[in-house]
Structure formats: C-alpha cells, structure tokens
Scaffold this motif. Structure first.
Motif, short mmCIF file in Angstrom:
data_model
loop_
_atom_site.label_atom_id
_atom_site.label_comp_id
_atom_site.label_asym_id
_atom_site.label_seq_id
_atom_site.Cartn_x
_atom_site.Cartn_y
_atom_site.Cartn_z
N TRP B 184 3.79 13.93 -14.34
CA TRP B 184 4.15 12.51 -14.34
C TRP B 184 5.53 12.41 -13.71
O TRP B 184 6.48 12.99 -14.22
N CYS B 185 5.64 11.63 -12.59
CA CYS B 185 6.89 11.50 -11.87
C CYS B 185 7.65 10.24 -12.31
O CYS B 185 7.13 9.13 -12.19
N HIS B 186 8.85 10.46 -12.79
CA HIS B 186 9.66 9.33 -13.25
C HIS B 186 10.11 8.45 -12.09
O HIS B 186 10.22 7.23 -12.23
N ARG B 188 8.48 7.78 -9.27
CA ARG B 188 7.37 6.94 -8.80
C ARG B 188 6.61 6.25 -9.93
O ARG B 188 5.70 5.49 -9.67
N SER B 189 7.00 6.56 -11.19
CA SER B 189 6.27 6.03 -12.35
C SER B 189 4.77 6.17 -12.17
O SER B 189 3.99 5.20 -12.33
N ASP B 190 4.36 7.36 -11.80
CA ASP B 190 2.94 7.61 -11.57
C ASP B 190 2.70 9.12 -11.58
O ASP B 190 3.65 9.91 -11.54
#
Lengths: 239, 239
Positions: B184-186, B188-190
């Motif tokens: 989970w990439c903070h 890109r919030s995705d």
DNA sequence: GGTGTTCCTGACAGAAACTGGCAGTACCCC
DNA sequence: GGGGTACTGCCAGTTTCTGTCAGGAACACC
C-alpha cells in the motif's frame, strides 16, 4: 498391554486413519470399553493433543501436540512455503497437488505459533504465462526415472523432425520457460537434454540401468558445468 | 502427574539434554524414586525407544522410536525437494541458505528409507540468467513485512524518475524475471507493486499497520484478479 | 417430534498397576 | 578398593484403572 502403550497406539491410529475416527472403531482396535476410550481421549487431550470430537460424527486429530514440534526457524519456514508455492505454479498439476498436500502435513506438525506464519507467509510465487505443456505423462516419467528404467518416446526437434529415442532418464529439470529431461540417449550414445513438450508416446522398454542413475547424472552435470566454463572462456576471448 | 505424563516428560528430557543423562538427574527432574526411574526407562524401551545405559556413565537416547517419522509420500517429498531447490536458485542468497537448512532438518526427521530419495531426488531446478539484483536488503524487507511495519525507500520508475515512497509492505512476490514488493503506497493512496531492483535506501518509519496486512493483501489480490478478468474480457471483445 | 448415531460425564466396586525401600549384582574409572 | 552409576527382584501399601450402569447432549435425517 499397559495404558501407556495403548495411548501411543491410539495416537498412531488417529494420525493414520482418515477422519473422522469413531470411538467404536477405537474400541474394536484396542479391545477396551467405550468408557475407557472416552477416558483415553481425555488423557491424550491432557497430554496436549488437540482432538476434535463431534457427536454423531467422530474424532479428528487437529494438532499432534504429543510430538515435539518440527523446529524450523522463521526464514526456513518462509523458504519452505515459497518453495512449495513455486511448485504449485510450475505447470505440473500432479506436482502442485503433492506440494499442497506436503504443506498441509507440515502444518500439522508445526507449533501453533508458526501455523499462522505458514498460512500468511510473506513470500509468494507467481508466473505469467506457462511453459509449454508436456507431451507425455510426467508422473509416469518421474516414476520411471526413480526406478532407473529405460524409456522410449518420439521426439520432435526444433526443426520439426521426429525421431524415436530410447533413453536412460536421469533427472527432470525445471527452468523458467521449459521443463527438460536430462538423459543418456541410446541413439546418440551420449547425454542429451529433451524438452518435455516435444516428447510423445512415452513407453517403458523393460530394460533397467539401476544402479547407475546417480553417477551418470553426476557425470552429465560435470559435463554441463565444464561446457559453461568453456563458453565463458570463449566469451572472454572475444570480449 | 500420571505415569504416562512422566514418560513423555522423560522422553523430552532425553531428547533435549546433552548425553549422558544420569538416572539421578531424572530423579531430580521428576521427583520420583531411583527405582521408579529404572522402571520408567524399561517402559520406554518397551515402547520402542533405544536407550543406551552404561553403569558409571548414564543414559543416551540412540533411537527415538516413540516418534512417528514424518510421513510424506514420495511425490510429496519430490515436491518439497524441488521447491527448496527452486528457492536456492531464485537469486536471494539468505533465502537459499534458509532453504538448504530446512532441507537438512527435513532429512533428519525422515525415515531412513526416504533419506536416499531426498538426497538423489529426480527433480531439479535451474535458471539461466538471474533476475536483477535487489537494491535493498531483502532480509530487512521480509522482517518489516512480517512485522507489519511501514517502510520508506527511494524508487526509480521505468523512465528513470526517482521518488521517495512510504509504503505498508504486504507481500514479496517472485516471478520469472523480477521480484516484486506488493504494498500500500502512501504517496499514491493506492496499492502498488514495486520491483526490488529499483528500490534504494530502505528504512523503517517507526509506524505500524498491524494487524491489517492479511486483509489488505487479500484486497490487493482481489484487485489484481479482477483486473486480469477485465483484461481477458477486453481481449475477447477485440478478438 | 422421533429416531439413530455418536460424543460425553459421574459413580461405584473390584482389579490391576504403581511406588518406595531394601538388598544384591555389575561395570567403569581412578 | 572406592566412588559413581546402571540394573533387577521382592514386598506391602497406595493409587490408578476398568467395565458397567445411568443420564445427558449434539447433529443429521425423516
């Protein structure tokens, strides 16, 4: 028979018979009364075994805690799980099934602390695409290889030419894009590697080369290693 | 404590203490008399354990026949060996080491009949070339993933642009030509997948996302599965 | 609801196994 | 010989185990 003896016997039975195992089956096996079986199950539970018992159904051994657990370090466990996951994606359904089955057996022998780790392992294996389907029954090939039995098959080479081969199968090697049979070829009187997707009409010849598989395979691997070294030298001369 | 309990305890002690173990040490451990210990050792021998006892020396456990050996079918064993061999060629030296170590431990717990099969397994794994080297310490990444600890790193994308990322690492996936971190990439919030060879400067942020790794990973896998289905539909429409 | 299958538990009298202490034997090493 | 340690038989007292009986519960199926 002492009680301790019988408790050991009961554990063996619960491990080996398909679940569910009824108390009356255990009565038949041990010759003691039903009430004693209930007591024995209770005693086994007291010794740490996790045995599920449902009325109208029978007993299921959930955790075999009477045994010392298998002692794998966390990274060893991850390696085992990743390895078995690699096997499930390798493109051989019978092997995949064996891998899942092995994983379940490992799970039954791990301490509870590590079961979670096994179920939710960090490492995973994936493939896009598949290697080409084998043209033969790989399980039969594995058995023949293990039995050190000479086999026959039709082989289509890269140019499409078909030849009949008799070989002593030594090893089956899985690479990224192809599954190979390493073998001694009677037609060429030499070691050869065959792609499983180009093999057809696998048969047993009735001849055996036991017990020579292991040394022959060692020779073949030595050969390949020497060739790889030669190739690296050639590249160095040109470079 | 029942006698059966004590017999189990004695087996544990004989397994874990360095030989020789004296009867008086066993007296101290169990609280029963010397005479009872002699009887217990006799009972364990009757159950199949091979215990050497030399006057003036002590007891040595030679064969632990009270344990059932690990019971893998032949193809399960081949799957285990192939899987661990896959891990040794995957391109991660620490994992390869763990795989070899796991293999040795399995060997120690197999019946003698199967040890030969493990050593001379028919199936093997090979790779030509290697996936690109990871730019980070993968062992640290594995630990962080298992600990459900948010990490930071620099990431170079396919075009060469470098960005700083904070992610919740969910799984490390091994494919033919690349090793990927699913996270989970903070930024890109995705969900995003990162190639390990493009990651640099791995660090811990001090933040944790426990206990959400398993459900998040499930969501990500669901997402990927749905995308694969979408892609297949698009191909069907065009075809 | 009734039936069948199966797990479960307590109580009791009689049977079986276990225990510690004692005596004696054997082996190894200094 | 002495010390350390494994080994076995015997005996009286203690503890555990066993089968029988009774009663209860859970689940699936009709």
């Amino acid at each position: 028979m002492t009680r301790t003896h019988r408790l050991f016997q009961l554990m063996q039975t619960l491990r080996s018979l398909p679940a569910p195992v009824t108390a009356s089956a255990l009565v038949n096996e041990t010759g003691v009364s039903l009430r004693t079986i209930y007591r024995d199950i209770d005693a086994l539970r007291g010794l740490g075994a996790v045995i599920d018992g449902e009325a109208g159904f029978g007993y299921t051994l959930i955790e075999d805690a009477t045994l010392p657990p298998l002692a794998f370090a966390d990274d060893e466990l991850e390696a085992l799980v990743l390895g078995l996951r690699e096997v499930t994606v390798i493109g051989d359904p019978a092997l995949a099934e064996a891998a899942n089955s092995a994983l379940a057996k490992l799970k039954a022998r791990l301490p509870a602390r590590q079961t979670h780790r096994l179920q939710h392992a960090v490492l995973d294996a994936r493939r896009f695409g598949r290697p080409p389907e084998p043209g033969i029954d790989v399980r039969a090939l594995r058995a023949a290889t293990w039995d050190e039995a000479t086999i026959s098959f039709h082989y289509e080479d890269a140019k499409g030419a078909v030849s009949r081969r008799q070989v002593d199968p030594l090893s089956i090697v899985y690479m990224q894009n192809a599954h190979m049979l390493m073998a001694w070829c009677h037609l060429r009187s030499d070691f050869r590697a065959f792609r499983l997707d180009r093999m057809r009409d696998l048969g047993l010849t009735g001849a055996h080369f036991r017990p020579r598989r292991v040394p022959m395979l060692r020779d073949f691997m030595e050969r390949l290693r020497a060739q790889a070294v030669e190739r690296a030298k050639d590249r160095a001369l040109q470079g």
